[in-house]
Design a protein around this motif. Sequence first.
Motif, PDB file in Angstrom:
ATOM      1  N   GLY A  48      13.906 -29.481 -41.868  1.00  0.00           N
ATOM      2  CA  GLY A  48      12.683 -29.252 -41.116  1.00  0.00           C
ATOM      3  C   GLY A  48      12.855 -29.626 -39.656  1.00  0.00           C
ATOM      4  N   LEU A  49      11.804 -29.393 -38.879  1.00  0.00           N
ATOM      5  CA  LEU A  49      11.875 -29.629 -37.437  1.00  0.00           C
ATOM      6  C   LEU A  49      12.253 -31.073 -37.117  1.00  0.00           C
ATOM      7  CD1 LEU A  49      11.459 -28.604 -34.549  1.00  0.00           C
ATOM      8  CD2 LEU A  49       9.041 -29.187 -34.782  1.00  0.00           C
ATOM      9  N   PHE A  50      11.700 -32.020 -37.860  1.00  0.00           N
ATOM     10  CA  PHE A  50      11.961 -33.420 -37.532  1.00  0.00           C
ATOM     11  C   PHE A  50      13.339 -33.874 -37.993  1.00  0.00           C
ATOM     12  CE2 PHE A  50       7.249 -33.224 -37.581  1.00  0.00           C
ATOM     13  CZ  PHE A  50       7.073 -33.508 -36.245  1.00  0.00           C
ATOM     14  N   ASP A  51      13.940 -33.137 -38.950  1.00  0.00           N
ATOM     15  CA  ASP A  51      15.334 -33.401 -39.303  1.00  0.00           C
ATOM     16  C   ASP A  51      16.253 -32.969 -38.165  1.00  0.00           C
ATOM     17  OD1 ASP A  51      14.689 -34.250 -41.970  1.00  0.00           O
ATOM     18  OD2 ASP A  51      14.465 -32.136 -42.526  1.00  0.00           O
ATOM     19  N   ILE A  52      15.867 -31.868 -37.510  1.00  0.00           N
ATOM     20  CA  ILE A  52      16.696 -31.286 -36.454  1.00  0.00           C
ATOM     21  C   ILE A  52      16.545 -32.066 -35.160  1.00  0.00           C
ATOM     22  CG2 ILE A  52      17.071 -29.190 -35.083  1.00  0.00           C
ATOM     23  CD1 ILE A  52      15.828 -27.656 -37.540  1.00  0.00           C
ATOM     24  N   THR A  53      15.332 -32.518 -34.890  1.00  0.00           N
ATOM     25  CA  THR A  53      15.036 -33.168 -33.597  1.00  0.00           C
ATOM     26  C   THR A  53      14.947 -34.685 -33.777  1.00  0.00           C
ATOM     27  OG1 THR A  53      12.658 -32.854 -33.947  1.00  0.00           O
ATOM     28  CG2 THR A  53      13.839 -31.137 -32.739  1.00  0.00           C
ATOM     29  N   GLY A  54      16.027 -35.279 -34.216  1.00  0.00           N
ATOM     30  CA  GLY A  54      16.049 -36.712 -34.472  1.00  0.00           C
ATOM     31  C   GLY A  54      15.977 -37.528 -33.195  1.00  0.00           C
ATOM     32  N   GLY A  55      15.756 -38.820 -33.358  1.00  0.00           N
ATOM     33  CA  GLY A  55      15.590 -39.694 -32.202  1.00  0.00           C
ATOM     34  C   GLY A  55      16.843 -39.868 -31.375  1.00  0.00           C
ATOM     35  N   ASP A  56      18.014 -39.538 -31.946  1.00  0.00           N
ATOM     36  CA  ASP A  56      19.256 -39.704 -31.195  1.00  0.00           C
ATOM     37  C   ASP A  56      19.641 -38.447 -30.415  1.00  0.00           C
ATOM     38  OD1 ASP A  56      19.763 -38.173 -33.419  1.00  0.00           O
ATOM     39  OD2 ASP A  56      21.687 -39.114 -33.891  1.00  0.00           O
ATOM     40  N   THR A  57      18.770 -37.432 -30.408  1.00  0.00           N
ATOM     41  CA  THR A  57      19.072 -36.195 -29.692  1.00  0.00           C
ATOM     42  C   THR A  57      18.991 -36.418 -28.190  1.00  0.00           C
ATOM     43  OG1 THR A  57      18.136 -34.891 -31.516  1.00  0.00           O
ATOM     44  CG2 THR A  57      18.442 -33.768 -29.405  1.00  0.00           C
ATOM     45  N   ASP A  58      20.019 -36.002 -27.459  1.00  0.00           N
ATOM     46  CA  ASP A  58      20.043 -36.124 -26.003  1.00  0.00           C
ATOM     47  C   ASP A  58      19.476 -34.834 -25.411  1.00  0.00           C
ATOM     48  OD1 ASP A  58      20.587 -36.381 -23.301  1.00  0.00           O
ATOM     49  OD2 ASP A  58      22.566 -37.263 -23.594  1.00  0.00           O
ATOM     50  N   TRP A  59      18.164 -34.829 -25.213  1.00  0.00           N
ATOM     51  CA  TRP A  59      17.499 -33.602 -24.799  1.00  0.00           C
ATOM     52  C   TRP A  59      17.880 -33.172 -23.388  1.00  0.00           C
ATOM     53  CZ3 TRP A  59      15.720 -30.758 -28.447  1.00  0.00           C
ATOM     54  CH2 TRP A  59      15.256 -31.357 -29.630  1.00  0.00           C
ATOM     55  N   LYS A  60      18.110 -34.127 -22.512  1.00  0.00           N
ATOM     56  CA  LYS A  60      18.500 -33.772 -21.148  1.00  0.00           C
ATOM     57  C   LYS A  60      19.881 -33.121 -21.131  1.00  0.00           C
ATOM     58  CE  LYS A  60      17.462 -36.127 -17.520  1.00  0.00           C
ATOM     59  NZ  LYS A  60      17.181 -37.143 -16.471  1.00  0.00           N
ATOM     60  N   GLU A  61      20.796 -33.623 -21.936  1.00  0.00           N
ATOM     61  CA  GLU A  61      22.124 -33.012 -21.984  1.00  0.00           C
ATOM     62  C   GLU A  61      22.052 -31.607 -22.576  1.00  0.00           C
ATOM     63  OE1 GLU A  61      25.986 -32.119 -21.529  1.00  0.00           O
ATOM     64  OE2 GLU A  61      24.829 -33.726 -20.590  1.00  0.00           O
ATOM     65  N   LEU A  62      21.220 -31.418 -23.591  1.00  0.00           N
ATOM     66  CA  LEU A  62      21.033 -30.074 -24.146  1.00  0.00           C
ATOM     67  C   LEU A  62      20.458 -29.129 -23.099  1.00  0.00           C
ATOM     68  CD1 LEU A  62      19.599 -30.957 -27.674  1.00  0.00           C
ATOM     69  CD2 LEU A  62      21.856 -29.986 -27.184  1.00  0.00           C
ATOM     70  N   ALA A  63      19.503 -29.613 -22.310  1.00  0.00           N
ATOM     71  CA  ALA A  63      18.923 -28.788 -21.252  1.00  0.00           C
ATOM     72  C   ALA A  63      19.975 -28.416 -20.215  1.00  0.00           C
ATOM     73  CB  ALA A  63      17.755 -29.513 -20.599  1.00  0.00           C
ATOM     74  N   ARG A  64      20.824 -29.387 -19.850  1.00  0.00           N
ATOM     75  CA  ARG A  64      21.888 -29.093 -18.879  1.00  0.00           C
ATOM     76  C   ARG A  64      22.862 -28.062 -19.433  1.00  0.00           C
ATOM     77  NH1 ARG A  64      22.046 -34.912 -18.594  1.00  0.00           N
ATOM     78  NH2 ARG A  64      20.880 -35.690 -16.806  1.00  0.00           N
ATOM     79  N   ARG A  65      23.211 -28.183 -20.713  1.00  0.00           N
ATOM     80  CA  ARG A  65      24.102 -27.199 -21.342  1.00  0.00           C
ATOM     81  C   ARG A  65      23.497 -25.809 -21.297  1.00  0.00           C
ATOM     82  NH1 ARG A  65      25.257 -28.972 -27.278  1.00  0.00           N
ATOM     83  NH2 ARG A  65      25.954 -26.793 -27.382  1.00  0.00           N
ATOM     84  N   ALA A  66      22.222 -25.721 -21.612  1.00  0.00           N
ATOM     85  CA  ALA A  66      21.548 -24.421 -21.593  1.00  0.00           C
ATOM     86  C   ALA A  66      21.554 -23.831 -20.190  1.00  0.00           C
ATOM     87  CB  ALA A  66      20.120 -24.559 -22.108  1.00  0.00           C
ATOM     88  N   HIS A  67      21.243 -24.659 -19.198  1.00  0.00           N
ATOM     89  CA  HIS A  67      21.280 -24.203 -17.804  1.00  0.00           C
ATOM     90  C   HIS A  67      22.665 -23.663 -17.447  1.00  0.00           C
ATOM     91  CE1 HIS A  67      17.704 -26.761 -16.090  1.00  0.00           C
ATOM     92  NE2 HIS A  67      17.316 -25.830 -16.932  1.00  0.00           N
ATOM     93  N   ALA A  68      23.689 -24.424 -17.822  1.00  0.00           N
ATOM     94  CA  ALA A  68      25.053 -24.042 -17.458  1.00  0.00           C
ATOM     95  C   ALA A  68      25.462 -22.739 -18.127  1.00  0.00           C
ATOM     96  CB  ALA A  68      26.024 -25.160 -17.845  1.00  0.00           C
ATOM     97  N   GLU A  69      25.097 -22.557 -19.387  1.00  0.00           N
ATOM     98  CA  GLU A  69      25.463 -21.342 -20.109  1.00  0.00           C
ATOM     99  C   GLU A  69      24.809 -20.114 -19.488  1.00  0.00           C
ATOM    100  OE1 GLU A  69      27.647 -20.990 -22.973  1.00  0.00           O
ATOM    101  OE2 GLU A  69      28.181 -22.836 -21.926  1.00  0.00           O
ATOM    102  N   VAL A  70      23.550 -20.245 -19.113  1.00  0.00           N
ATOM    103  CA  VAL A  70      22.839 -19.110 -18.511  1.00  0.00           C
ATOM    104  C   VAL A  70      23.343 -18.848 -17.094  1.00  0.00           C
ATOM    105  CG1 VAL A  70      20.588 -18.237 -17.776  1.00  0.00           C
ATOM    106  CG2 VAL A  70      20.806 -19.436 -19.964  1.00  0.00           C
ATOM    107  N   ALA A  71      23.535 -19.907 -16.317  1.00  0.00           N
ATOM    108  CA  ALA A  71      24.005 -19.747 -14.941  1.00  0.00           C
ATOM    109  C   ALA A  71      25.376 -19.094 -14.900  1.00  0.00           C
ATOM    110  CB  ALA A  71      24.043 -21.095 -14.237  1.00  0.00           C
TER     111      ALA A  71
END
Length: 340
Positions: A280-303
């Motif tokens: 479920g969503l809360f299994d995927i979005t655990g407390g140890d998720t580095d959301w800022k790093e994921l956002a940076r990865r997404a930015h880099a892939e699109v750029a």
Amino acid sequence: MMENEGGYVVKAVQASGFGGPEVLAVHELSDPVAGPGEVVVDVAAADVMFLDTQLRRGWGKDFFPLEPPYVPGGGVAGVVASVGPGVDPSWKGKRVSTPTAAAEIGGGLPIGGYAEKAVAKDATLVEVPDGLTMTRAAALVHDGRTALAVFDHANVRPGEWILITAAGGGLGILLIQLARAAGANVVAAARGAAKLELAGRLGANVVVDYTAPDWAAKARAATGGVGADVVFDGAGGPLGGAASTATANAGRFLGYGAAAGELAEAVQEEVAARDVVVHGLFDITGGDTDWKELARRAHAEVAAGRLQVVIGQTFSLEHADQAHAAIESRSAVGRTLLTV
């Protein structure tokens, strides 16, 4: 932004009550001020989510205790206009994307974004790189990091079959591309010719229209009858239940749709009997998720051009009601934004 006798005011969309899109209208509100650990962002674009339309109708009050009037919107991109106490002053003038101050993964309220200015926490700011437009950055605030979190959690392997529901939406579009880049085969399920054409253009091996009553059987047949090794379910509800029947024995089912809730008890028993692992969503979005790093990865892939963002429709603040109507009619393709 305008100035009156009481000081500066900004335009913002408010939901005057719970109801249809017509409850949304632009009002003049006081210029926001950054508190400790906060910044004020001059908004260039605001993300419009399906969740926004549900909350506007009064859904989910047990989880999202909203009381009108409120300003919808939990994600923005723009330029930092001012910083509050304790914030590094070098943020001022930088292009950023960020959730709003009130929005949090797994909690908080997705509000404050449909406005000329929005307050955000400095801890959630991600600088937008050169080569990435503000609109694409806004489209990635939620979808970029969530797509990567979901995809990383699934551990997709080359040659596997992947079924993606809501494949014509912003998140589904990114997951199609990530799965194909990993060497997997994709069955994309969506509603209508425009979304199916887009899914095929982005690399889906097979497309299935889930307005057909036997769509899940067609999806399973596309895998050679074995079923999908991984299901990415962004649709939820009855569609998610149908998608679970197209999962292979011992497959992985990841449900993150805003309307998903939990799989019905009968569905849970059926997939458990086939050793399907449900996340479920809360299994995927655990407390140890580095959301800022994921956002940076997404930015880099699109750029870098390795990942394509599809912004299907943009509206002005004054036409926020039309943005909500487009999403609710299921006619919206890709990401929907408000531009300021």
